[in-house]
Design an enzyme around this catalytic site. Structure first.
Site, mmCIF file in Angstrom:
data_model
loop_
_atom_site.group_PDB
_atom_site.id
_atom_site.type_symbol
_atom_site.label_atom_id
_atom_site.label_comp_id
_atom_site.label_asym_id
_atom_site.label_seq_id
_atom_site.Cartn_x
_atom_site.Cartn_y
_atom_site.Cartn_z
ATOM 1 N N LYS A 1 0.846 -1.185 0.000
ATOM 2 C CA LYS A 1 0.000 0.000 0.000
ATOM 3 C C LYS A 1 0.888 1.244 0.000
ATOM 4 O O LYS A 1 1.818 1.348 0.793
ATOM 5 C CB LYS A 1 -0.880 -0.037 1.249
ATOM 6 N N GLU B 1 -19.472 -5.643 10.222
ATOM 7 C CA GLU B 1 -20.356 -4.857 11.076
ATOM 8 C C GLU B 1 -21.412 -5.717 11.772
ATOM 9 O O GLU B 1 -21.802 -5.438 12.910
ATOM 10 C CB GLU B 1 -21.041 -3.767 10.242
ATOM 11 N N ARG C 1 -25.678 -2.257 7.396
ATOM 12 C CA ARG C 1 -25.402 -3.670 7.160
ATOM 13 C C ARG C 1 -25.696 -4.508 8.398
ATOM 14 O O ARG C 1 -25.775 -5.734 8.307
ATOM 15 C CB ARG C 1 -23.942 -3.829 6.752
#
Length: 641
Positions: free
Chosen positions: A283, A368, A396
């Site tokens: 990254k 979640e 969600r």
């Protein structure tokens, strides 16, 4: 003219030489840094996917072969290679490119997935559709990264993908978490080719059939031989879990070695079945300030100086920073306080709590649903969990909030960052749904602080509730000056009391500042105003109804959905109490909002003091003229009782 300027379609990549492709990667990184430095956006993830995206588009034939990105914020390079180079300077700006895949922008964007862990389900459905239509020459490619495999939905999809091994789906796992060491060298290349060679599967099936004719020793012998083969591969690559599901595994491969990646992708494409390609990337690769950023590799910075990189200091105090400080202070007072986040430790402000109380902070990944039910378990065990998520992501976990937390009367506090209109991240990230969704949950209470002082106050009140779920919601961006109350009536703060009782303005959270400005504009026109901040906006405080009965008009102002919002709840409570005062609810209509700055979107929606003053003054004039208005809930200039 640079190499990137010559690429208008992915097919243009196939005529480029190795040296041109290397130059192309360099140019793309320059564009990423310079553009995101102006607009803000997801920099680190995209710097890590440059060679990966080039390789995908050289091997596969987009858009005939759908390329799906999960999460969608790693699709910037894809945009640059699919004809959107000239529009890229207006990334995440009003009227410009979305920061996520957008079907309106390009035929190469099949889905608009900025919520994680969804692409594999899309891929499963697309592959099934192509099979039914007889289009077996098409391959679905899913680029899965930035933790998306920590979401349970991804594994539900993998289970289904593995059930039909003849459907061509290539799952490119963009692993930038540095959890595995790469397997390199000739032997690894040979094993990768062997595993994806259809002839290998044919031989394996022949051996299985032949040995199966010898009942006593055949099947055990086959399993032993197959186990030896798998054991050898396990020494070299972490493929066991995927192959246990029935999925072919290739890798790990260096995701910044374009040639090596193209080689394994071609092998995967030829296999004509589900294949996992495990790709290791870094990254922020290629930009020193990103690679040196230990926190998140410049995951999503705001505008910055591209030569120096983003400043590590915070300009001003934001809502998240207020929460960050207060949750640490509460943690010192309350040893039973624990915190949960779903892969958003720094963005939600729980990083400071994690440093102070590492044993009391849990990052569950992009999960979640699990976060909510795990919080219920913590509460049942005698602790008080604080679950910090972005408002849009709590959608969600609605079933878990309803059935696992509320039904069990668990004392869990959900802190919803980026509620209301958030802006540049577009329709999926505006936190406009939570009030509508949560209003139906029995026993749940929602607080909406108007300023930093109220955030601290209401968070303390929320974590003191032990027998029901509580919610504290606040927007993104800087916190304005504290707005002092002139009085408190019941549990509500009176912010303005001016003139006659013409209009009662019920302000929700950060819209209080707009409501105060509105009151001044109405006062200038001789209209009396009371501005009320309920603090706890759901369920409706009886004080709101009592005051509504004493005014000529009630106005609610919220930057959330009008459908099922606070205005809707107030109207229902007034009807139940027999209060016939006309009510006008201002909020967001039932539609997805485009990306743009928060102030721009609020202006478009008419949620500014100027727009509201003009409209409310007109409604008061209707009352003065004793004209019976036509009821139209979707018309900004009408009343409803």
């Amino acid at each position: 003219m640079g190499v990137l300027d010559t690429v208008q379609h992915p097919r243009d990549l196939r005529s480029l030489s190795d040296s041109q492709l290397s130059e192309l990667a360099h140019e793309i990184r320059d564009v990423l840094v310079s553009s995101v430095a102006r607009t803000g956006g997801h920099l680190g993830p995209n710097l890590g996917t440059v060679e990966l995206t080039i390789a995908v588009h050289r091997v596969f034939d987009s858009p005939a072969d759908p390329v799906l990105f999960d999460t969608g914020h790693q699709a910037y390079v894809h945009k640059l290679l699919t004809g959107r180079r000239n529009s890229f300077p207006r990334l995440r700006q009003r009227g410009g490119l979305s920061g996520y895949p957008s079907r309106a922008e390009s035929e190469h964007d099949w889905i608009e997935n900025s919520h994680a862990s969804t692409a594999l389900s899309y891929a499963d459905g697309l592959a099934k559709a192509f099979s039914i239509r007889g289009e077996d020459d098409r391959t679905v490619v899913a680029v899965v990264g930035d933790g998306a495999l920590t979401g349970g939905m991804a594994w539900e999809a993998l289970n289904n993908i593995a059930a039909k091994p003849q459907r061509p789906i290539v799952i490119l796992v963009n692993d930038n978490g540095r959890s595995y060491q790469p397997t390199v060298g000739g032997l690894a290349d040979h094993l990768a080719s062997l595993r994806t060679d259809p002839r290998y599967e044919q031989v394996l099936n022949l051996v299985r059939t032949a040995l199966g004719r010898t009942p006593l020793v055949g099947a055990p012998l086959f399993e032993a031989l197959h186990g030896i083969k798998r054991g050898l591969k396990d020494v070299l690559a972490p493929q066991g879990l995927f192959e246990d599901l029935g999925l072919k595994y290739v890798g790990p491969v260096d995701g910044h070695d374009r040639a090596a990646l193209e080689h394994v992708l071609r092998q995967a494409k030829r296999f004509r079945g589900p294949v996992i390609v495990h790709c290791l990337t870094r990254k922020g690769f290629g930009y020193d300030p990103a690679e040196l950023d230990e926190a998140d590799r410049l995951h999503s910075p705001g505008p910055f100086d591209p030569d120096a990189g983003p400043s590590m200091t915070t300009a001003g105090t934001g809502w998240t920073q207020v929460f960050r400080e207060e949750i640490v202070a509460l943690g010192a007072e309350r040893p039973d306080l624990v915190a949960i986040t779903a892969a958003m430790l720094h963005p939600t402000g729980l990083d400071a709590f994690a440093r102070a109380y590492p044993e009391r902070c849990f990052d569950v990944g992009i999960a979640e649903q699990h976060a909510a039910t795990s919080a219920a378990g913590l509460a049942l065990g005698g602790l008080h969990p604080v679950v910090a998520v972005y408002s849009t992501f709590l959608n969600r976990a609605f079933d878990q909030v309803l059935m696992d937390v509320a039904l069990h009367r668990c004392g869990v506090t959900f802190v919803l960052d980026r509620s209301g209109v958030t802006g540049p991240d577009g329709p999926s990230h505006n936190g406009m749904w939570d009030l509508s969704v949560l209003q139906v949950v029995p026993g749940l209470r929602v607080a909406a602080p108007r300023d930093g002082a109220r955030l601290r106050e209401l968070l303390g009140e929320a974590v003191a509730v032990a027998d029901a779920p509580t919610v504290v919601r606040f927007p993104t961006g800087p916190v304005g000056a504290d707005i002092a109350a002139v009085d408190r009536v019941g549990g509500c703060d009176v912010l303005v009391r001016s003139g006659a009782r013409d209009v009662l303005v019920v302000a929700v959270g950060a819209m209080a500042a707009t409501a105060v400005d509105l009151s001044a504009r109405l006062a200038d026109q001789g209209i009396g105003v009371t501005v009320l901040d309920p603090r706890w906006v759901l369920p409706v405080d009886p004080t709101v109804i009592e005051l509504a009965a004493t005014h000529r008009l009630v106005v609610t102002v919220e930057d959330s959905s009008r459908t099922g919002g606070v205005g809707s709840a107030v109207a229902q409570a007034m009807r139940d109490a027999g209060v016939s005062t006309p009510l006008r609810d201002y909020g967001i209509p039932r539609r997805f909002l485009e990306h743009g700055k928060r102030v721009e979107l609020l202006d478009d929606l008419g949620l500014t003091a100027q727009h509201l003053a003009r409209d409310v003054a007109g409604l008061v004039a209707q009352l003065d003229e004793a004209v019976q208005p036509t009821v139209d809930l979707d018309s900004p200039g009408s009343l409803n009782a």
